[in-house]
Design an enzyme around this catalytic site. Structure first.
Site, PDB file in Angstrom:
ATOM      1  N   GLU A  86       0.842  -1.220   0.000  1.00  0.00           N
ATOM      2  CA  GLU A  86       0.000   0.000   0.000  1.00  0.00           C
ATOM      3  C   GLU A  86       0.873   1.265   0.000  1.00  0.00           C
ATOM      4  O   GLU A  86       0.540   2.276   0.626  1.00  0.00           O
ATOM      5  CB  GLU A  86      -1.030  -0.044   1.132  1.00  0.00           C
ATOM      6  CG  GLU A  86      -1.930  -1.272   0.947  1.00  0.00           C
ATOM      7  CD  GLU A  86      -3.289  -1.194   1.568  1.00  0.00           C
ATOM      8  OE1 GLU A  86      -3.759  -0.082   1.857  1.00  0.00           O
ATOM      9  OE2 GLU A  86      -3.905  -2.256   1.734  1.00  0.00           O
TER      10      GLU A  86
HETATM   11  N1  CAA Z   1      -6.369  11.946  -4.376  1.00  0.00           N
HETATM   12  C1  CAA Z   1      -6.833  12.434  -5.555  1.00  0.00           C
HETATM   13  N2  CAA Z   1      -6.075  12.583  -6.646  1.00  0.00           N
HETATM   14  C2  CAA Z   1      -4.784  12.232  -6.562  1.00  0.00           C
HETATM   15  C3  CAA Z   1      -4.222  11.722  -5.373  1.00  0.00           C
HETATM   16  C4  CAA Z   1      -5.072  11.582  -4.254  1.00  0.00           C
HETATM   17  N3  CAA Z   1      -4.643  11.101  -3.087  1.00  0.00           N
HETATM   18  N4  CAA Z   1      -2.913  11.456  -5.589  1.00  0.00           N
HETATM   19  C5  CAA Z   1      -2.658  11.793  -6.868  1.00  0.00           C
HETATM   20  N5  CAA Z   1      -3.798  12.257  -7.450  1.00  0.00           N
HETATM   21  C6  CAA Z   1      -3.949  12.790  -8.801  1.00  0.00           C
HETATM   22  C7  CAA Z   1      -3.008  13.955  -8.995  1.00  0.00           C
HETATM   23  O1  CAA Z   1      -3.586  15.180  -8.545  1.00  0.00           O
HETATM   24  C8  CAA Z   1      -2.794  13.958 -10.492  1.00  0.00           C
HETATM   25  O2  CAA Z   1      -3.899  14.540 -11.135  1.00  0.00           O
HETATM   26  P1  CAA Z   1      -3.678  15.798 -12.169  1.00  0.00           P
HETATM   27  O3  CAA Z   1      -2.879  15.234 -13.305  1.00  0.00           O
HETATM   28  O4  CAA Z   1      -5.069  16.187 -12.561  1.00  0.00           O
HETATM   29  O5  CAA Z   1      -2.942  16.850 -11.426  1.00  0.00           O
HETATM   30  C9  CAA Z   1      -2.835  12.470 -10.839  1.00  0.00           C
HETATM   31  O6  CAA Z   1      -3.527  11.819  -9.760  1.00  0.00           O
HETATM   32  C10 CAA Z   1      -1.452  11.867 -10.967  1.00  0.00           C
HETATM   33  O7  CAA Z   1      -0.784  12.086  -9.737  1.00  0.00           O
HETATM   34  P2  CAA Z   1       0.773  12.300  -9.612  1.00  0.00           P
HETATM   35  O8  CAA Z   1       1.254  13.248 -10.681  1.00  0.00           O
HETATM   36  O9  CAA Z   1       1.078  12.652  -8.208  1.00  0.00           O
HETATM   37  O10 CAA Z   1       1.300  10.826  -9.981  1.00  0.00           O
HETATM   38  P3  CAA Z   1       2.709  10.189  -9.849  1.00  0.00           P
HETATM   39  O11 CAA Z   1       2.978   9.362 -11.058  1.00  0.00           O
HETATM   40  O12 CAA Z   1       3.729  11.206  -9.450  1.00  0.00           O
HETATM   41  O13 CAA Z   1       2.496   9.117  -8.643  1.00  0.00           O
HETATM   42  C11 CAA Z   1       2.375   8.368  -6.368  1.00  0.00           C
HETATM   43  C12 CAA Z   1       2.078   9.476  -7.370  1.00  0.00           C
HETATM   44  C13 CAA Z   1       1.995   8.957  -5.013  1.00  0.00           C
HETATM   45  C14 CAA Z   1       3.854   8.031  -6.353  1.00  0.00           C
HETATM   46  C15 CAA Z   1       1.521   7.117  -6.713  1.00  0.00           C
HETATM   47  O14 CAA Z   1       1.937   6.528  -7.912  1.00  0.00           O
HETATM   48  C16 CAA Z   1       1.535   6.073  -5.596  1.00  0.00           C
HETATM   49  O15 CAA Z   1       0.847   6.211  -4.583  1.00  0.00           O
HETATM   50  N6  CAA Z   1       2.307   4.968  -5.808  1.00  0.00           N
HETATM   51  C17 CAA Z   1       2.259   3.824  -4.874  1.00  0.00           C
HETATM   52  C18 CAA Z   1       1.196   2.857  -5.278  1.00  0.00           C
HETATM   53  C19 CAA Z   1       0.768   1.975  -4.149  1.00  0.00           C
HETATM   54  O16 CAA Z   1       0.521   2.424  -3.028  1.00  0.00           O
HETATM   55  N7  CAA Z   1       0.634   0.696  -4.444  1.00  0.00           N
HETATM   56  C20 CAA Z   1       0.151  -0.224  -3.474  1.00  0.00           C
HETATM   57  C21 CAA Z   1      -0.509  -1.374  -4.162  1.00  0.00           C
HETATM   58  S1  CAA Z   1      -2.038  -1.831  -3.466  1.00  0.00           S
HETATM   59  C22 CAA Z   1      -1.652  -2.954  -2.264  1.00  0.00           C
HETATM   60  O17 CAA Z   1      -0.539  -3.078  -1.817  1.00  0.00           O
HETATM   61  C23 CAA Z   1      -2.833  -3.658  -1.753  1.00  0.00           C
HETATM   62  C24 CAA Z   1      -2.590  -4.961  -1.100  1.00  0.00           C
HETATM   63  O18 CAA Z   1      -2.920  -5.989  -1.653  1.00  0.00           O
HETATM   64  C25 CAA Z   1      -2.146  -4.994   0.316  1.00  0.00           C
END
Ligand code: CAA
Length: 380
Positions: free
Chosen positions: A363
């Site tokens: 996550e």
């Molecule tokens: N709420 C709403 N919108 C959001 C947001 C949020 N929390 N976070 C990002 N966005 C939006 C941004 O505003 C952006 O929109 P705009 O283009 O309109 O401005 C769009 O989404 C893209 O966001 P970023 O430019 O910030 O994207 P990024 O490529 O830089 O990535 C990141 C951001 C935070 C690194 C994201 O990729 C991330 O969280 N990565 C980790 C993924 C993760 O947690 N994976 C876990 C897998 S699930 C799991 O583990 C479950 C299980 O089985 C236990």
């Protein structure tokens, strides 16, 4: 400011503690050894309302708040983090995702079954080449009018083999980047949807982790969640709540190891006295207790933010970052306090140490939490 729990919260915490002691503890070592999913416990957890904790009772849920959710997660995780990750994913990724962003038809069809434990769900975002970099989705969903065709692979999916409902994130239009991603509801058994073998893991070995394969899977358009292109924001918003659950899991793992270490140190004698009387051990216990309490405050604050309707992107990331660090460091210390016995399975702390590691990875890794926190700080 009031730090005390309500009577209802105390009752819920005690019910979870009792369930963990009487139902999860027996067999937890065997399930870990054999990588056995706690199958018979799913129904019992459903009956207790642990699988739809925050879901509205009109959809079969318990209608409790996020504080109750983290209290339950902490208690279950003290004993069995393999069972608690199943609870966390079902509650905060699948049920919450559907309740907050699904339409009424989707809620009626899927949420009620998921909230009662009639079936469980999985959240499918990670891919071989899209773990932390979640916008780089390679799984495609091609729009064919009244349906989509999905192709691709998902990795490390919790509840992957055992689930019946899957929330799958896929790229519909790669030129639109994160705005070309959608989230879909898939059901087990859809033609072309294959479940790969179970992963052989370091920790949370009783949890059911699989690779999933999609080969021309036909998914009705009515199974898309939200507007076209909402899938990435759906994943991010849902994961913010999921991180509260994993933070509470990390807290529970740390607190479980600390409680075992404290008890052991009051019984085990060396150099003529119980080892807790040696400053080398007493100071470890003091550090553990202090930092676990600090983690608990961050976890509670994130849950409180969610209950208040505040933005919890940063508070959930901070809670997960810190609680998972505390879990990793203090489970190692708990093993150290146990000495040779700590290295032996029957004392439980070695399992908690192995289970702790994943809380710094899934996550969103600790490094990803720092991205979320620092971007939040800079944005103001
Ligand atoms: N709420 C709403 N919108 C959001 C947001 C949020 N929390 N976070 C990002 N966005 C939006 C941004 O505003 C952006 O929109 P705009 O283009 O309109 O401005 C769009 O989404 C893209 O966001 P970023 O430019 O910030 O994207 P990024 O490529 O830089 O990535 C990141 C951001 C935070 C690194 C994201 O990729 C991330 O969280 N990565 C980790 C993924 C993760 O947690 N994976 C876990 C897998 S699930 C799991 O583990 C479950 C299980 O089985 C236990």
């Amino acid at each position: 400011m009031d730090f005390s729990l309500t009577e209802e919260h105390i009752m819920i915490r005690d019910a979870a503690r009792d369930f963990a002691q009487t139902e999860l503890l027996p067999g937890v070592i065997e399930r870990d050894n054999a990588q056995k999913f706690p199958e018979s416990l799913v129904r019992k957890m459903g009956e207790l309302g642990f699988l739809g904790i925050m879901v509205d009772p009109k959809y079969g849920g318990s209608g409790m708040d996020a504080i109750s959710y983290v209290l339950i997660m902490e208690e279950l995780s003290k004993i069995d983090a393999s069972a608690s990750v199943m609870v966390s994913v079902n509650n905060s990724l699948v049920c919450y995702g559907l309740e907050a962003y699904g339409n009424e038809e989707q809620k009626q069809k899927y949420l009620t079954k998921l909230a009662t434990g009639e079936c469980i769900g999985a959240f499918c975002l990670s891919e071989p080449e899209a773990g932390s970099d979640a916008t780089s989705q390679k799984t495609t969903a091609i729009d064919k009018g009244d349906h989509y065709i999905l192709n691709g692979t998902k990795n490390w999916i919790t509840n992957g083999g055992r689930a019946e409902v899957y929330l799958v994130i896929a790229q519909t239009d790669k030129h639109k980047g994160s705005h070309g991603i959608n989230a879909f509801i898939l059901e087990k058994g859809m033609p072309g949807f294959d479940i790969g073998p179970k992963e052989d893991k370091l920790g949370i070995r009783g949890s059911d982790t699989h690779t999933l394969q999609f080969n021309d899977v036909k998914v009705p358009k009515s199974n898309r969640i939200g507007e076209d292109g909402f899938g990435f924001r759906f994943a991010m918003k849902t994961l913010s709540g999921g991180r509260i659950g994993i933070a509470a899991q990390a807290l529970g793992i740390a607190a479980g190891a600390y409680e075992l270490a404290l008890k052991y140190s009051k019984e085990r004698k060396a150099f003529g006295t119980e080892i807790c009387n040696h400053q080398a051990i007493a100071f470890k216990l003091a550090d553990m207790h202090t930092e676990i309490e600090a983690a608990r405050m961050l976890v509670m604050k994130a849950a409180w933010d969610k209950d208040q309707g505040n933005n919890y992107d940063m508070s959930s990331a901070m809670a997960k970052l810190y609680a998972s660090k505390v879990a990793m460091e203090h489970t190692v210390e708990a093993v150290q306090i146990h000495g040779g016995n700590g290295f032996v399975k029957e004392y439980h702390v070695e399992r908690l140490m192995r289970d702790a590691k994943i809380t710094q990875i899934y996550e969103g890794t600790s490094e990803i939490q720092k991205i979320v926190i620092s971007r939040g700080l800079i944005k103001g």
